[in-house]
Design a protein around this motif. Structure first.
Motif, mmCIF file in Angstrom:
data_model
loop_
_atom_site.group_PDB
_atom_site.id
_atom_site.type_symbol
_atom_site.label_atom_id
_atom_site.label_comp_id
_atom_site.label_asym_id
_atom_site.label_seq_id
_atom_site.Cartn_x
_atom_site.Cartn_y
_atom_site.Cartn_z
ATOM 1 N N LYS A 171 -69.399 -79.128 37.111
ATOM 2 C CA LYS A 171 -68.220 -78.314 36.821
ATOM 3 C C LYS A 171 -67.610 -77.827 38.128
ATOM 4 C CE LYS A 171 -66.289 -74.739 34.034
ATOM 5 N NZ LYS A 171 -66.405 -73.841 32.925
ATOM 6 N N ILE A 172 -66.287 -77.923 38.187
ATOM 7 C CA ILE A 172 -65.550 -77.565 39.400
ATOM 8 C C ILE A 172 -64.943 -76.175 39.244
ATOM 9 C CG2 ILE A 172 -63.606 -78.220 40.891
ATOM 10 C CD1 ILE A 172 -65.945 -80.341 40.686
ATOM 11 N N LEU A 173 -65.198 -75.335 40.226
ATOM 12 C CA LEU A 173 -64.535 -74.032 40.268
ATOM 13 C C LEU A 173 -63.732 -73.978 41.560
ATOM 14 C CD1 LEU A 173 -67.530 -71.742 39.276
ATOM 15 C CD2 LEU A 173 -65.756 -72.668 37.778
ATOM 16 N N VAL A 174 -62.475 -73.661 41.450
ATOM 17 C CA VAL A 174 -61.676 -73.514 42.668
ATOM 18 C C VAL A 174 -61.851 -72.078 43.154
ATOM 19 C CG1 VAL A 174 -59.364 -73.609 43.663
ATOM 20 C CG2 VAL A 174 -60.103 -75.357 42.039
ATOM 21 N N THR A 175 -62.377 -71.964 44.376
ATOM 22 C CA THR A 175 -62.750 -70.643 44.904
ATOM 23 C C THR A 175 -62.151 -70.439 46.305
ATOM 24 O OG1 THR A 175 -64.869 -71.620 45.614
ATOM 25 C CG2 THR A 175 -64.875 -70.392 43.548
ATOM 26 N N PRO A 176 -60.848 -70.206 46.361
ATOM 27 C CA PRO A 176 -60.215 -70.003 47.666
ATOM 28 C C PRO A 176 -60.703 -68.741 48.356
ATOM 29 C CG PRO A 176 -58.671 -69.538 45.879
ATOM 30 C CD PRO A 176 -59.913 -70.098 45.248
ATOM 31 N N GLY A 177 -60.497 -68.702 49.646
ATOM 32 C CA GLY A 177 -60.922 -67.547 50.444
ATOM 33 C C GLY A 177 -61.354 -68.013 51.817
ATOM 34 N N HIS A 178 -62.415 -68.784 51.850
ATOM 35 C CA HIS A 178 -62.892 -69.380 53.112
ATOM 36 C C HIS A 178 -61.850 -70.379 53.641
ATOM 37 C CE1 HIS A 178 -65.793 -71.062 55.955
ATOM 38 N NE2 HIS A 178 -65.582 -72.265 55.443
ATOM 39 N N LYS A 211 -55.504 -60.962 53.146
ATOM 40 C CA LYS A 211 -55.055 -61.785 52.010
ATOM 41 C C LYS A 211 -56.176 -62.757 51.588
ATOM 42 C CE LYS A 211 -51.268 -64.681 50.556
ATOM 43 N NZ LYS A 211 -50.590 -65.864 51.046
ATOM 44 N N SER A 212 -56.781 -63.371 52.581
ATOM 45 C CA SER A 212 -57.863 -64.309 52.276
ATOM 46 C C SER A 212 -59.106 -63.586 51.769
ATOM 47 C CB SER A 212 -58.215 -65.132 53.516
ATOM 48 O OG SER A 212 -57.096 -65.820 53.983
ATOM 49 N N LYS A 213 -59.349 -62.396 52.305
ATOM 50 C CA LYS A 213 -60.496 -61.615 51.816
ATOM 51 C C LYS A 213 -60.319 -61.278 50.332
ATOM 52 C CE LYS A 213 -61.821 -59.103 56.021
ATOM 53 N NZ LYS A 213 -61.741 -57.811 56.697
ATOM 54 N N LEU A 214 -59.088 -60.913 49.957
ATOM 55 C CA LEU A 214 -58.835 -60.574 48.548
ATOM 56 C C LEU A 214 -58.968 -61.815 47.667
ATOM 57 C CD1 LEU A 214 -55.914 -58.013 49.022
ATOM 58 C CD2 LEU A 214 -58.304 -57.511 48.435
ATOM 59 N N ALA A 215 -58.536 -62.949 48.200
ATOM 60 C CA ALA A 215 -58.701 -64.207 47.457
ATOM 61 C C ALA A 215 -60.192 -64.515 47.293
ATOM 62 C CB ALA A 215 -58.001 -65.339 48.204
ATOM 63 N N TYR A 216 -60.941 -64.282 48.351
ATOM 64 C CA TYR A 216 -62.389 -64.518 48.342
ATOM 65 C C TYR A 216 -63.055 -63.650 47.273
ATOM 66 C CZ TYR A 216 -67.019 -65.317 50.618
ATOM 67 O OH TYR A 216 -68.312 -65.674 50.908
ATOM 68 N N LYS A 218 -61.729 -62.341 44.601
ATOM 69 C CA LYS A 218 -61.360 -62.837 43.274
ATOM 70 C C LYS A 218 -62.197 -64.086 42.929
ATOM 71 C CE LYS A 218 -57.143 -63.794 40.802
ATOM 72 N NZ LYS A 218 -55.799 -64.329 40.931
ATOM 73 N N SER A 219 -62.388 -64.930 43.926
ATOM 74 C CA SER A 219 -63.175 -66.151 43.723
ATOM 75 C C SER A 219 -64.637 -65.828 43.409
ATOM 76 C CB SER A 219 -63.105 -67.038 44.971
ATOM 77 O OG SER A 219 -61.803 -67.515 45.166
ATOM 78 N N VAL A 220 -65.170 -64.819 44.080
ATOM 79 C CA VAL A 220 -66.558 -64.408 43.818
ATOM 80 C C VAL A 220 -66.703 -64.009 42.344
ATOM 81 C CG1 VAL A 220 -68.249 -62.560 44.250
ATOM 82 C CG2 VAL A 220 -67.194 -63.751 46.177
ATOM 83 N N GLU A 221 -65.734 -63.233 41.850
ATOM 84 C CA GLU A 221 -65.805 -62.799 40.443
ATOM 85 C C GLU A 221 -65.719 -63.999 39.496
ATOM 86 O OE1 GLU A 221 -66.828 -59.947 39.408
ATOM 87 O OE2 GLU A 221 -66.912 -59.356 41.510
ATOM 88 N N HIS A 222 -64.828 -64.917 39.813
ATOM 89 C CA HIS A 222 -64.659 -66.124 38.991
ATOM 90 C C HIS A 222 -65.968 -66.935 38.974
ATOM 91 C CE1 HIS A 222 -62.963 -69.577 37.160
ATOM 92 N NE2 HIS A 222 -62.801 -70.293 38.257
ATOM 93 N N PHE A 223 -66.528 -67.080 40.141
ATOM 94 C CA PHE A 223 -67.766 -67.849 40.313
ATOM 95 C C PHE A 223 -68.907 -67.213 39.510
ATOM 96 C CE2 PHE A 223 -71.491 -68.667 43.280
ATOM 97 C CZ PHE A 223 -71.523 -70.044 43.161
ATOM 98 N N ILE A 224 -69.050 -65.897 39.645
ATOM 99 C CA ILE A 224 -70.140 -65.203 38.951
ATOM 100 C C ILE A 224 -69.945 -65.284 37.431
ATOM 101 C CG2 ILE A 224 -71.203 -62.932 38.553
ATOM 102 C CD1 ILE A 224 -70.656 -62.303 41.544
ATOM 103 N N THR A 225 -68.708 -65.096 36.994
ATOM 104 C CA THR A 225 -68.427 -65.175 35.547
ATOM 105 C C THR A 225 -68.854 -66.528 34.993
ATOM 106 O OG1 THR A 225 -66.562 -63.685 35.813
ATOM 107 C CG2 THR A 225 -66.572 -65.022 33.821
#
Ligand SMILES: [Zn+2]
Length: 287
Positions: A171-178, A211-216, A218-225
């Protein structure tokens, strides 16, 4: 110091200059550069019944064996690394001709650089997000220097996509930030015949700009969910110099059936990992 804190400390230093290459000059600290530039091969290792780790001190790939061929996650730095992957596969009894997909977590040379060699030779499909493909193609310095041939991406992945090959799916999760369009992965692994779900966070280092930190975050939450939905309890990474990676790989390589697999964190361990992911990004945002 526990594993994830070590991960963030190391990876923050390590990846900052990478992430913000267009914004800042300078190299990572010498000891991190020493890891990243160290091509010493690690022993190719069968970590799970169907999952193998091949790579160097700098960076590794994870090979998932399926009933219809092999899925590779990431491809290391360059052609020489790709040959290391090829050799490692053969040592492990995997046929490189069975390579069908190379899923590239993000557009940094240490993850995409070996894909061209492998795709050209074995006709594997190279998959990345469209955003990070553009990022890869426009950034030509720092980690994306001439050492790393641009990956011939033939498949763009989106959040929620599932790459299926034979009896296995990723499964692919798009996790922008890095990076702007990095991906993380969730896939089943078999440990002595028992199924576990593994997570692999694609771009570890926390970025410098807000901006990237905030994206990161959000991605962490998506990933954990998404990880919680499948009760994931295994965490893998491409950079084993982070935390206890080398020791874990060694232990996995010599473990006997029924013994503890160090990559299985268990229910409490994975919970701790999530908590620490959140704490680390929150701390970076508040600093
Ligand atoms: Zn990176």
């Amino acid at each position: 110091m526990n594993r994830f804190i070590k991960v963030i400390i190391v990876a923050t230093f390590c990846a900052l200059p990478f992430l913000s290459q267009p914004l800042m000059a300078g190299k990572p600290p010498a000891h991190i550069m020493a890891f990243l530039m160290n091509n010493t091969p690690l022993k190719p290792t069968k970590v799970f019944d169907n999952v193998y780790c091949i790579g160097s001190v700098s960076v590794t790939t994870w090979a998932i064996k399926t009933s219809e061929g092999i899925i590779l996650i990431d491809s290391m730095w360059d052609d020489n690394d790709a040959k290391m992957i090829e050799k490692g596969m053969i040592e492990l009894g995997l046929d490189p001709k069975d390579l069908k997909y190379i899923l590239v977590s993000h557009g940094h040379g240490d993850h995409y650089g070996g894909a061209k060699y492998l795709a050209d030779k074995y006709h594997a499909k190279v998959a990345m997000t469209k955003v990070d493909t553009d990022f890869m193609n426009t950034l030509n310095k720092g980690p994306n220097g001439p050492r790393s041939p641009k990956a011939p991406v033939s498949m763009f992945l989106k959040d929620g996509d599932v790459v299926t090959l034979g009896d296995r799916s990723v499964k692919i999760l798009v996790t922008p930030g890095h990076t702007p369009g990095g991906m993380s992965f969730i896939f089943p692994v078999m440990n002595d015949g028992e199924k576990h779900n593994a997570i692999l966070w694609g771009g570890t280092g926390i970025p410098r700009d807000m901006k990237s930190k905030l994206a990161y975050k959000k991605s962490v939450e998506h990933f954990i969910t998404e990880a919680k939905k499948v009760n994931a309890d295994v965490s893998l990474t491409a950079h084993l110099f982070i935390g206890s990676g080398f020791d874990d790989l060694k232990a996995a390589g010599i473990r006997k059936k029924g013994e503890k697999n160090p990559f299985i964190l268990g229910k409490d361990g994975i919970q701790k990992y999530y908590t620490q992911m959140r704490e680390s990004i929150n701390k970076a945002i508040n600093n």
